[in-house]
Design an enzyme around this catalytic site. Structure first.
Site, PDB file in Angstrom:
ATOM      1  N   SER A  41      -1.965  -3.905 -13.697  1.00 56.39           N
ATOM      2  CA  SER A  41      -1.920  -5.366 -13.833  1.00 56.39           C
ATOM      3  C   SER A  41      -3.245  -5.979 -13.404  1.00 56.39           C
ATOM      4  CB  SER A  41      -0.786  -5.943 -12.971  1.00 56.39           C
ATOM      5  OG  SER A  41      -1.142  -5.917 -11.600  1.00 56.39           O
ATOM      6  N   SER A  81      -1.038 -12.959  -8.419  1.00 58.77           N
ATOM      7  CA  SER A  81      -0.632 -11.879  -7.525  1.00 58.77           C
ATOM      8  C   SER A  81       0.628 -12.257  -6.755  1.00 58.77           C
ATOM      9  CB  SER A  81      -1.764 -11.566  -6.535  1.00 58.77           C
ATOM     10  OG  SER A  81      -1.366 -10.566  -5.615  1.00 58.77           O
ATOM     11  N   LYS A 131      -3.199  -3.805  -3.102  1.00 56.64           N
ATOM     12  CA  LYS A 131      -3.669  -5.133  -2.713  1.00 56.64           C
ATOM     13  C   LYS A 131      -4.737  -4.971  -1.633  1.00 56.64           C
ATOM     14  CE  LYS A 131      -0.217  -7.133  -5.039  1.00 56.64           C
ATOM     15  NZ  LYS A 131      -0.433  -7.865  -6.310  1.00 56.64           N
ATOM     16  N   SER A 184      -3.758  -8.260 -10.978  1.00 49.98           N
ATOM     17  CA  SER A 184      -3.668  -8.945  -9.690  1.00 49.98           C
ATOM     18  C   SER A 184      -4.873  -8.711  -8.784  1.00 49.98           C
ATOM     19  CB  SER A 184      -2.393  -8.520  -8.948  1.00 49.98           C
ATOM     20  OG  SER A 184      -2.470  -7.173  -8.542  1.00 49.98           O
TER      21      SER A 184
END
Length: 261
Positions: A40, A209, A102, A42
Site C-alpha cells: 500500500s 495511513s 510503519k 501508507s
C-alpha cells in the site's frame, strides 16, 4: 544402465534435498531476515508500492511473532533490544495478526498529538521544513492496482498526482519526509500517552495511513506491544512499479538496494 539402488535412491534423494532446503529457508526466515512486499501507499515516499525488502529480525530480538503464524515457543521477548524513534518497523497487528510496516514515533511514556497536521511529541512541536512536492502519475499501482490519492484531486488517469511534502526531524535527529493530501480527521487528535511496553506508529503518508492514531475498534492499529515487533526495515532490495515482478520494464532500478531512512 542404472542399477536398482540408483533408481530407488533418486526420488529419496530429491525428497531429502527439498526437505533440507525448506528447513534451512525456514530457519533463515525465522532467525535472520523476513521478506516483505510493500502492498500500500501508507509509507510513501519512503517506501513505494512494489518495493521488496528483507526485514532485519535480529534488530529487536525474538518473540512468538518471529515465527510464521506466531508459532515460536517464546514467552515475552528474548535477546531483545529497544527500538529507536524513527525506525521503520514491521510489526504484527494486535488484532488482525496482519503484518504492518510503519515508522516508530512514540516511545513508552511519550505523549503524542497531531494538531492541524503538525506532530507534537511530549508537548513540543517537531521541526518541519517544507520541501518540493511529491509527484507521481495517476495510474493503477502494484498487483492490487491501487490508485494514488492526490492533494490536487480530481486527477485523470495519466495526469500528475501531487502531494505536499515536508522534512520532519524527530527529537533524536532522525529526518524523513512526510506527505500531506489535505485536511483529514487524523490531522488533529487527542493527546495519546504511550503505555509502558508499547509503541506508537505512524505512516509517512500521513493522510493515507491507518495507524496508532486510529483506535483498533474502527480498524486502526492503536498502541503496539513490544512483543509484536518483528524487525527493522533497513534497505529496499528490489522495486517494481508493475502488477507483476517479471515485467522488467516496470522495475525501478534507482531504488535497488536503497537505504531506508
Amino acid at each position: 544402465m542404472a542399477s536398482s539402488t540408483e533408481k530407488k535412491d533418486g526420488p529419496l534423494e530429491t525428497v531429502k534435498t527439498v526437505f533440507w532446503a525448506l528447513l534451512i529457508a525456514g530457519v533463515f526466515r525465522t532467525l535472520f531476515f523476513q521478506p516483505f512486499w510493500i502492498p500500500s501507499g501508507s509509507m510513501k515516499d519512503t517506501l513505494l508500492i512494489g518495493d521488496f525488502l528483507f526485514v532485519n529480525k535480529m534488530a529487536y530480538g525474538y518473540s512468538r511473532h518471529s515465527c510464521p503464524f506466531s508459532m515460536c515457543p517464546v514467552s515475552g521477548r528474548i535477546l531483545g533490544s529497544e527500538p529507536e524513534r524513527g525506525d521503520v518497523i514491521v510489526f504484527r497487528h494486535p488484532v488482525t495478526s496482519d503484518d504492518f510496516i510503519k515508522r516508530l514515533i512514540g516511545l513508552p511514556g511519550d505523549t503524542v498529538q497531531m494538531r492541524d497536521g503538525r506532530l507534537f511529541l511530549n508537548g513540543t512541536a517537531v521541526d518541519v521544513e517544507v520541501t518540493e512536492p511529491f509527484v507521481e502519475i495517476m495510474e493503477p499501482q502494484g498487483p492490487q492496482r491501487i490508485l494514488p490519492r492526490c492533494a490536487n484531486a480530481p486527477v485523470g488517469e495519466g495526469g500528475e498526482c501531487i502531494k505536499e511534502r515536508s522534512i520532519e526531524t524527530l527529537p533524536n535527529g532522525v529526518s524523513h519526509s512526510v506527505l500531506n493530501i489535505g485536511n483529514f480527521r487524523t490531522d488533529t487528535t487527542p493527546v495519546y500517552t504511550v503505555p509502558e511496553g508499547q509503541y506508537f506508529f505512524m505512516g509517512d503518508n500521513r493522510d493515507n495511513s491507518s495507524d496508532s492514531r486510529v483506535p483498533r475498534s474502527i480498524g486502526g492499529v492503536g498502541f503496539v506491544p513490544y512483543e509484536n515487533l518483528i524487525g527493522r526495515a533497513d534497505r529496499v532490495i528490489f522495486s517494481s512499479a508493475g502488477s507483476r515482478m517479471l515485467f522488467f520494464w516496470t522495475w525501478r532500478l534507482d531504488r535497488f538496494f536503497e537505504e531506508i531512512v
